[in-house]
Design a protein around this motif. Structure first.
Motif, PDB file in Angstrom:
ATOM      1  N   MET A  90       0.854  -1.165   0.000  1.00 57.93           N
ATOM      2  CA  MET A  90       0.000   0.000   0.000  1.00 57.93           C
ATOM      3  C   MET A  90       0.901   1.230   0.000  1.00 57.93           C
ATOM      4  SD  MET A  90      -3.285   1.308   1.808  1.00 57.93           S
ATOM      5  CE  MET A  90      -3.946  -0.118   1.109  1.00 57.93           C
ATOM      6  N   PHE A  91       0.388   2.298  -0.592  1.00 53.49           N
ATOM      7  CA  PHE A  91       1.152   3.530  -0.715  1.00 53.49           C
ATOM      8  C   PHE A  91       0.308   4.736  -0.312  1.00 53.49           C
ATOM      9  CE2 PHE A  91       2.693   0.516  -3.821  1.00 53.49           C
ATOM     10  CZ  PHE A  91       4.059   0.539  -3.617  1.00 53.49           C
ATOM     11  N   VAL A  92       0.976   5.679   0.303  1.00 50.97           N
ATOM     12  CA  VAL A  92       0.397   6.998   0.537  1.00 50.97           C
ATOM     13  C   VAL A  92       1.174   7.946  -0.363  1.00 50.97           C
ATOM     14  CG1 VAL A  92      -0.012   8.852   2.185  1.00 50.97           C
ATOM     15  CG2 VAL A  92      -0.180   6.467   2.934  1.00 50.97           C
ATOM     16  N   VAL A  93       0.473   8.595  -1.273  1.00 51.42           N
ATOM     17  CA  VAL A  93       1.092   9.569  -2.166  1.00 51.42           C
ATOM     18  C   VAL A  93       0.670  10.949  -1.671  1.00 51.42           C
ATOM     19  CG1 VAL A  93       1.329  10.399  -4.530  1.00 51.42           C
ATOM     20  CG2 VAL A  93       0.924   7.955  -4.089  1.00 51.42           C
ATOM     21  N   SER A  94       1.648  11.763  -1.334  1.00 47.56           N
ATOM     22  CA  SER A  94       1.383  13.125  -0.867  1.00 47.56           C
ATOM     23  C   SER A  94       1.802  14.106  -1.954  1.00 47.56           C
ATOM     24  CB  SER A  94       2.162  13.396   0.420  1.00 47.56           C
ATOM     25  OG  SER A  94       1.958  14.710   0.859  1.00 47.56           O
TER      26      SER A  94
ATOM     27  N   PHE B 238       3.743   1.439   2.886  1.00 51.22           N
ATOM     28  CA  PHE B 238       3.561   0.853   4.206  1.00 51.22           C
ATOM     29  C   PHE B 238       2.761  -0.431   4.108  1.00 51.22           C
ATOM     30  CE2 PHE B 238      -0.453   2.969   3.873  1.00 51.22           C
ATOM     31  CZ  PHE B 238      -1.311   2.381   4.787  1.00 51.22           C
ATOM     32  N   ASP B 239       2.889  -1.252   5.149  1.00 50.06           N
ATOM     33  CA  ASP B 239       2.198  -2.526   5.235  1.00 50.06           C
ATOM     34  C   ASP B 239       1.143  -2.421   6.320  1.00 50.06           C
ATOM     35  OD1 ASP B 239       1.450  -5.176   5.150  1.00 50.06           O
ATOM     36  OD2 ASP B 239       3.251  -5.919   6.149  1.00 50.06           O
TER      37      ASP B 239
ATOM     38  N   ALA C   7      -3.014   4.287  -2.525  1.00 50.06           N
ATOM     39  CA  ALA C   7      -2.918   3.450  -3.715  1.00 50.06           C
ATOM     40  C   ALA C   7      -2.407   2.061  -3.362  1.00 50.06           C
ATOM     41  CB  ALA C   7      -1.980   4.113  -4.734  1.00 50.06           C
ATOM     42  N   LYS C   8      -2.710   1.109  -4.245  1.00 52.42           N
ATOM     43  CA  LYS C   8      -2.181  -0.240  -4.081  1.00 52.42           C
ATOM     44  C   LYS C   8      -1.527  -0.657  -5.391  1.00 52.42           C
ATOM     45  CE  LYS C   8      -6.420  -2.691  -5.334  1.00 52.42           C
ATOM     46  NZ  LYS C   8      -7.375  -3.718  -4.938  1.00 52.42           N
ATOM     47  N   GLY C   9      -0.815  -1.767  -5.351  1.00 54.79           N
ATOM     48  CA  GLY C   9      -0.114  -2.253  -6.526  1.00 54.79           C
ATOM     49  C   GLY C   9       1.375  -2.254  -6.278  1.00 54.79           C
ATOM     50  N   ASN C  10       2.137  -2.134  -7.333  1.00 59.93           N
ATOM     51  CA  ASN C  10       3.590  -2.066  -7.148  1.00 59.93           C
ATOM     52  C   ASN C  10       4.089  -0.658  -7.439  1.00 59.93           C
ATOM     53  OD1 ASN C  10       4.783  -1.868  -9.941  1.00 59.93           O
ATOM     54  ND2 ASN C  10       3.647  -3.782 -10.205  1.00 59.93           N
TER      55      ASN C  10
END
Length: 94
Positions: free
Chosen positions: A1-5, A80-81, A51-54
């Motif tokens: 999982m990703f946090v895009v700021s 982050f996980d 977001a999710k994915g790679n």
């Protein structure tokens, strides 16, 4: 999982000139299953996307954002996980 700021680099008037394209781009990311949530920061000096994915695919997708194409925002990606989640958000794990 990703946090895009996203952090805006220009006045809001310039951001607003490209908001419709940005929203269309976000909708496409949701349709692909990559984006899970998004919204404006408070105060409105940028935004956040979950977001999710790679990472490679996410980085490529971010280059399609009109805010990126017009050099309106800087992007910080934090991976982050999510090992614990609230009831109803189990889909965010793994």
């Amino acid at each position: 999982m990703f946090v895009v700021s996203l952090s805006y680099k220009v006045p809001l008037e310039q951001v607003d000139d490209h908001i419709e394209g940005h929203i269309s781009w976000l909708k496409a990311g949701y349709a692909k299953g990559m984006f899970l949530a998004s919204g404006r920061k408070v105060p409105r000096d940028g935004g956040v996307i979950l977001a999710k994915g790679n990472r490679k695919d996410l980085e490529a997708e971010l280059t399609n954002d009109p805010f990126h194409q017009h050099d309106l925002a800087d992007y910080t990606i934090t991976e982050f996980d999510p090992v614990m989640v609230a009831d109803g958000l189990e889909a965010l794990q793994g």
